[in-house]
Design an enzyme around this catalytic site. Structure first.
Site, short mmCIF file in Angstrom:
data_model
loop_
_atom_site.label_atom_id
_atom_site.label_comp_id
_atom_site.label_asym_id
_atom_site.label_seq_id
_atom_site.Cartn_x
_atom_site.Cartn_y
_atom_site.Cartn_z
CG HIS A 41 -2.04 -1.05 1.10
ND1 HIS A 41 -2.78 -1.47 2.18
CD2 HIS A 41 -2.49 -1.74 0.03
CE1 HIS A 41 -3.66 -2.40 1.78
NE2 HIS A 41 -3.50 -2.58 0.48
CG LEU A 72 -5.50 -7.03 20.54
CD1 LEU A 72 -4.33 -7.46 21.41
CD2 LEU A 72 -5.52 -5.49 20.43
C1 BJW Z 1 -3.25 -5.77 17.00
C2 BJW Z 1 -2.73 -4.93 17.95
C3 BJW Z 1 -1.66 -5.38 18.62
C4 BJW Z 1 -4.52 -3.92 17.11
N1 BJW Z 1 -1.15 -6.59 18.30
N2 BJW Z 1 -2.84 -6.95 16.66
C5 BJW Z 1 -16.05 -5.64 -1.96
C6 BJW Z 1 -15.45 -6.88 -1.83
C7 BJW Z 1 -14.09 -7.03 -2.02
C8 BJW Z 1 -13.30 -5.96 -2.34
C9 BJW Z 1 -13.89 -4.73 -2.47
C10 BJW Z 1 -15.25 -4.57 -2.29
N3 BJW Z 1 -15.55 -3.27 -2.45
C11 BJW Z 1 -14.40 -2.60 -2.73
C12 BJW Z 1 -13.40 -3.47 -2.73
C13 BJW Z 1 -11.97 -3.17 -2.97
C14 BJW Z 1 -11.34 -2.39 -1.84
C15 BJW Z 1 -11.71 -3.04 -0.51
O1 BJW Z 1 -11.11 -3.99 -0.06
N4 BJW Z 1 -12.70 -2.51 0.19
C16 BJW Z 1 -13.15 -3.12 1.45
C17 BJW Z 1 -13.21 -2.07 2.53
C18 BJW Z 1 -14.43 -3.87 1.21
N5 BJW Z 1 -9.92 -2.48 -2.06
C19 BJW Z 1 -9.28 -1.61 -2.82
O2 BJW Z 1 -9.83 -0.65 -3.33
C20 BJW Z 1 -7.81 -1.90 -3.09
N6 BJW Z 1 -7.56 -1.91 -4.46
C21 BJW Z 1 -8.12 -2.80 -5.28
O3 BJW Z 1 -8.90 -3.64 -4.91
O4 BJW Z 1 -7.70 -2.69 -6.54
C22 BJW Z 1 -8.31 -3.50 -7.53
C23 BJW Z 1 -8.67 -2.69 -8.70
C24 BJW Z 1 -8.35 -1.35 -8.78
C25 BJW Z 1 -8.69 -0.62 -9.88
C26 BJW Z 1 -9.37 -1.23 -10.89
C27 BJW Z 1 -9.69 -2.57 -10.82
C28 BJW Z 1 -9.34 -3.30 -9.72
C29 BJW Z 1 -6.93 -0.83 -2.49
C30 BJW Z 1 -6.96 -0.85 -1.00
C31 BJW Z 1 -6.13 0.31 -0.46
C32 BJW Z 1 -6.15 0.37 1.04
N7 BJW Z 1 -5.57 1.59 1.46
C33 BJW Z 1 -5.43 1.84 2.89
C34 BJW Z 1 -4.87 3.26 3.09
C35 BJW Z 1 -3.36 3.28 2.74
C36 BJW Z 1 -2.78 4.62 2.93
C37 BJW Z 1 -2.92 5.14 4.33
O5 BJW Z 1 -2.28 4.61 5.26
O6 BJW Z 1 -3.66 6.09 4.53
O7 BJW Z 1 -4.57 0.86 3.48
S1 BJW Z 1 -6.96 1.63 3.80
C38 BJW Z 1 -6.22 0.94 5.23
O8 BJW Z 1 -6.68 -0.42 5.43
C39 BJW Z 1 -4.72 0.85 4.92
C40 BJW Z 1 -4.37 -0.49 5.49
O9 BJW Z 1 -3.18 -0.98 4.91
C41 BJW Z 1 -5.59 -1.32 5.18
C42 BJW Z 1 -5.74 -2.54 6.03
O10 BJW Z 1 -5.90 -2.20 7.37
P1 BJW Z 1 -5.23 -3.10 8.49
O11 BJW Z 1 -3.76 -3.01 8.40
O12 BJW Z 1 -5.83 -4.44 8.47
O13 BJW Z 1 -5.65 -2.28 9.82
P2 BJW Z 1 -6.99 -2.37 10.66
O14 BJW Z 1 -7.05 -1.15 11.50
O15 BJW Z 1 -8.15 -2.65 9.81
O16 BJW Z 1 -6.79 -3.65 11.60
C43 BJW Z 1 -5.80 -3.67 12.60
C44 BJW Z 1 -5.83 -5.07 13.26
O17 BJW Z 1 -4.77 -5.13 14.19
C45 BJW Z 1 -7.13 -5.36 14.04
O18 BJW Z 1 -7.59 -6.68 13.71
C46 BJW Z 1 -6.72 -5.30 15.50
O19 BJW Z 1 -7.39 -6.22 16.33
C47 BJW Z 1 -5.25 -5.68 15.41
N8 BJW Z 1 -4.42 -5.11 16.48
N9 BJW Z 1 -3.54 -3.79 18.00
C48 BJW Z 1 -1.76 -7.34 17.33
N10 BJW Z 1 -1.05 -4.66 19.58
#
Ligand code: BJW
Length: 232
Positions: A113, A206
């Protein structure tokens, strides 16, 4: 099929915001997460950037400044040790845009990302290392155009190096997911691909992630406990 490190050779490790939480970097979802304070549609889509670049650039300026004051934690350090000593293939695929894996010493890291500490020029397509503010629309060091944006992947944009990620997943006999909610695709789908291709799958988080059912084994707790315990 086993998640024991003694029984495997090729490893893919997917990390998310939870691994950096204990370093003081906000996660996205859940209580206190970034998406509670900012609407995704306002700050993390190409449409938001087109509509209100100043708001989006301020959001990223704030976070770029914050990560530079944080330090890697015991989980980053444990993965760096594993990377340094692992004789087989190993790839840390991080969804995180911070640089804490690298600052802990990990070398085999892929930022699917993007990275806070890069600016991407949409005029000449060159990425430049960047630590300062972008909100005043500085010129691209390469072409001089004022067309820099954070080098991060917003919703609707294609995550980076998917071919390289799928190649590594295809070869992996162990897939480990650390600190990610499993809410965002395609990252959230990698466990299913790995599992379908015969890899053992282990989740360290977590709480159970949205894809928890796809893992052979889930260990719950803070990453700074679970990751060193798994690696050492
Ligand atoms: C601990 C802890 C501790 C806490 N110890 N654990 C429907 C179905 C499927 C897909 C889609 C859909 N509708 C849309 C989509 C696609 C979309 C998507 O997935 N949407 C969903 C929300 C449904 N995806 C996209 O758009 C992606 N691109 C794509 O699909 O391209 C295909 C395509 C493109 C064009 C044309 C054709 C096809 C792009 C996704 C980009 C994500 N970007 C972000 C922002 C990045 C920049 C920034 O930082 O601002 O990335 S969003 C945000 O979420 C960030 C993260 O990397 C990402 C994931 O989050 P993460 O890391 O999982 O964090 P959290 O907060 O969600 O979870 C933290 C976890 O840690 C929790 O479980 C806690 O319990 C745990 N935790 N403390 C251990 N101490």
């Amino acid at each position: 099929m086993t998640t024991d490190l003694n029984d495997v050779r090729n490893i893919v490790i997917l990390t998310g915001a939870g691994i950096s939480a204990e370093s003081g970097i906000d996660t996205f979802r859940g209580g206190g997460g970034l998406w509670e304070k900012h609407r995704v549609e306002d700050v993390a889509t190409p449409e938001a950037f087109a509509r209100d670049p100043e708001l989006v650039l301020c959001f990223y300026d704030m976070r770029r400044a914050a990560i530079q004051e944080k330090e890697p934690n015991a989980a980053h350090a444990a993965l760096a040790r594993l990377d340094a000593g692992w004789p087989g293939d190993l790839l840390i695929v991080t969804q995180n845009v911070d640089d804490l894996h690298e600052r802990a010493g990990a070398r085999r890291v892929l930022h699917m990302h993007g990275e806070h500490l890069n600016a991407w020029c949409t005029a000449c397509d060159v990425r430049s290392p960047w630590r300062d503010s972008l909100v005043d629309r500085p010129a691209c060091p390469e072409c001089g155009e004022r067309a820099l944006r954070p080098d991060v992947v917003w919703f609707g944009e294609m995550p980076y190096q998917m071919d390289r990620i799928y190649d590594a997943v295809r070869k992996a006999d162990l897939f480990v997911s650390i600190g990610t909610s499993g809410a965002v695709y395609p990252a959230a789908g990698l466990v299913r691909t790995a599992r379908d291709l015969g890899a053992a799958t282990l989740e360290l988080n977590l709480e159970p992630s949205q894809g928890s059912a796809w893992f052979d084994e889930t260990r719950l707790g803070p990453a700074s406990d679970l990751v060193p315990a798994w690696v050492d």
